[in-house]
Write an enzyme that holds these catalytic residues in place. Structure first.
Site, mmCIF file in Angstrom:
data_model
loop_
_atom_site.group_PDB
_atom_site.id
_atom_site.type_symbol
_atom_site.label_atom_id
_atom_site.label_comp_id
_atom_site.label_asym_id
_atom_site.label_seq_id
_atom_site.Cartn_x
_atom_site.Cartn_y
_atom_site.Cartn_z
ATOM 1 N N GLY A 18 0.788 -1.227 0.000
ATOM 2 C CA GLY A 18 0.000 0.000 0.000
ATOM 3 C C GLY A 18 0.816 1.270 0.000
ATOM 4 C CG ASN A 20 1.618 3.148 -5.738
ATOM 5 O OD1 ASN A 20 2.000 4.143 -6.329
ATOM 6 N ND2 ASN A 20 2.209 1.967 -5.878
ATOM 7 C CG MET A 96 -1.052 -7.616 -6.510
ATOM 8 S SD MET A 96 -0.328 -6.600 -7.805
ATOM 9 C CE MET A 96 0.764 -7.800 -8.536
ATOM 10 C CG LEU A 98 -6.868 -10.418 -14.426
ATOM 11 C CD1 LEU A 98 -7.036 -11.501 -15.492
ATOM 12 C CD2 LEU A 98 -6.403 -9.110 -15.061
ATOM 13 C CG ASN A 113 -3.471 -0.746 -12.820
ATOM 14 O OD1 ASN A 113 -3.317 -0.947 -11.623
ATOM 15 N ND2 ASN A 113 -2.762 -1.399 -13.741
ATOM 16 C CG HIS A 115 1.952 -1.765 -15.524
ATOM 17 N ND1 HIS A 115 1.659 -3.005 -14.989
ATOM 18 C CD2 HIS A 115 2.931 -1.969 -16.431
ATOM 19 C CE1 HIS A 115 2.438 -3.907 -15.553
ATOM 20 N NE2 HIS A 115 3.219 -3.312 -16.430
HETATM 21 C C1 GRF Z 1 3.325 -1.206 -7.501
HETATM 22 O O1 GRF Z 1 4.591 -1.284 -8.102
HETATM 23 C C2 GRF Z 1 2.252 -1.265 -8.551
HETATM 24 O O2 GRF Z 1 2.570 -0.589 -9.707
HETATM 25 C C3 GRF Z 1 2.180 -2.752 -8.801
HETATM 26 O O3 GRF Z 1 2.267 -3.324 -7.525
HETATM 27 C C4 GRF Z 1 3.038 -2.461 -6.686
HETATM 28 C C5 GRF Z 1 2.251 -2.180 -5.452
HETATM 29 O O4 GRF Z 1 2.993 -1.509 -4.484
HETATM 30 N N1 GRF Z 1 1.008 -3.100 -9.547
HETATM 31 P P1 GRF Z 1 2.276 -0.894 -3.194
HETATM 32 O O5 GRF Z 1 1.372 -1.970 -2.611
HETATM 33 O O6 GRF Z 1 1.507 0.318 -3.623
HETATM 34 O O7 GRF Z 1 3.385 -0.558 -2.267
#
Ligand code: GRF
Length: 213
Positions: A18, A20, A96, A98, A113, A115
């Site tokens: 988390g 992000n 993670m 779909l 999203n 990526h």
């Molecule tokens: C990030 O690199 C995102 O782009 C990918 O999974 C990771 C998640 O990181 N899909 P976090 O859980 O936000 O630390």
């Protein structure tokens, strides 16, 4: 939605650490244009849920196992939760799994999203590992709208990262994540400001008209 409609109501879906989500929280808690109205996960142990709880954001968990392993039934419940929150935007931040075609259809144009690669290069899992394995000199981060494919939707923002071959994988990962933590909140900010629209003639093309882009 535009800023004049009141704050953009944002829900975040996350499966793991988390970081992000944390970047979104740090940017928008107390903001007038964006309200984080809920955080959901497919994994009860996701650290993201704790980060939300710490700042008083409501959370929900939708493990597939609770729906007899039926992804579509789980996503129906998730969609109902999102509708109940009256969300204007759903942000996948390290989610993670779909999503069902039905959920994606219901939230079309309201689902983004992040990526960790420059799409369309290296979609799917372990994009950073894929890029390193391929030996690219430049990789980066993409924020895109979600469609029914895997990381195939129209691109909103991208930022490139030149790879320093002397760096360890962990150091490169840290650089990629630092870009994600800037780019994802920026995309939300732009959408909240009402400056993002899909081109009428080319639905692949996202036009950004907000100042400062
Ligand atoms: C990030 O690199 C995102 O782009 C990918 O999974 C990771 C998640 O990181 N899909 P976090 O859980 O936000 O630390």
């Amino acid at each position: 939605m535009t800023a004049s409609d009141g704050p953009l109501r944002v829900a975040v879906l996350a499966s793991g650490n988390g970081s992000n989500l944390q970047a979104i929280i740090d940017r928008f808690i107390g903001d007038e244009a964006v309200e984080i109205v809920g955080v959901a996960s497919n994994r009860p142990q996701a650290k993201a849920l704790g980060r939300a709880g710490e700042v008083g954001i409501g959370t929900a968990v939708f493990p597939k196992a609770e729906y007899g392993g039926d992804r579509v039934a789980r996503d129906d419940a998730l969609a109902e939760w999102l509708e109940g929150l009256d969300v204007g935007l759903v942000v996948l931040a390290g989610y993670m799994e779909l999503l069902s075609a039905k959920l994606v259809g219901s939230f079309a144009g309201r689902l983004i999203n992040v990526h960790p690669a420059l799409l369309p290069a290296f979609p799917g899992l372990d994009a950073i590992g894929q890029a390193l394995e391929h030996g690219v000199r430049v990789t980066g981060v993409t924020v895109h709208y979600v469609d029914e494919g895997v990381d195939t939707g129209p691109i909103l923002l991208q930022e490139a990262l030149e790879l320093d071959p002397s760096l360890a994988r962990e150091e490169i990962e840290a650089q990629v994540h630092a870009i994600e933590h800037r780019l994802l909140p920026r995309a939300i900010e732009l959408i909240a400001a009402g400056g993002v629209r899909v081109d009428e003639r080319n639905p692949r093309l996202v036009r950004i008209e907000a100042p400062g882009t």
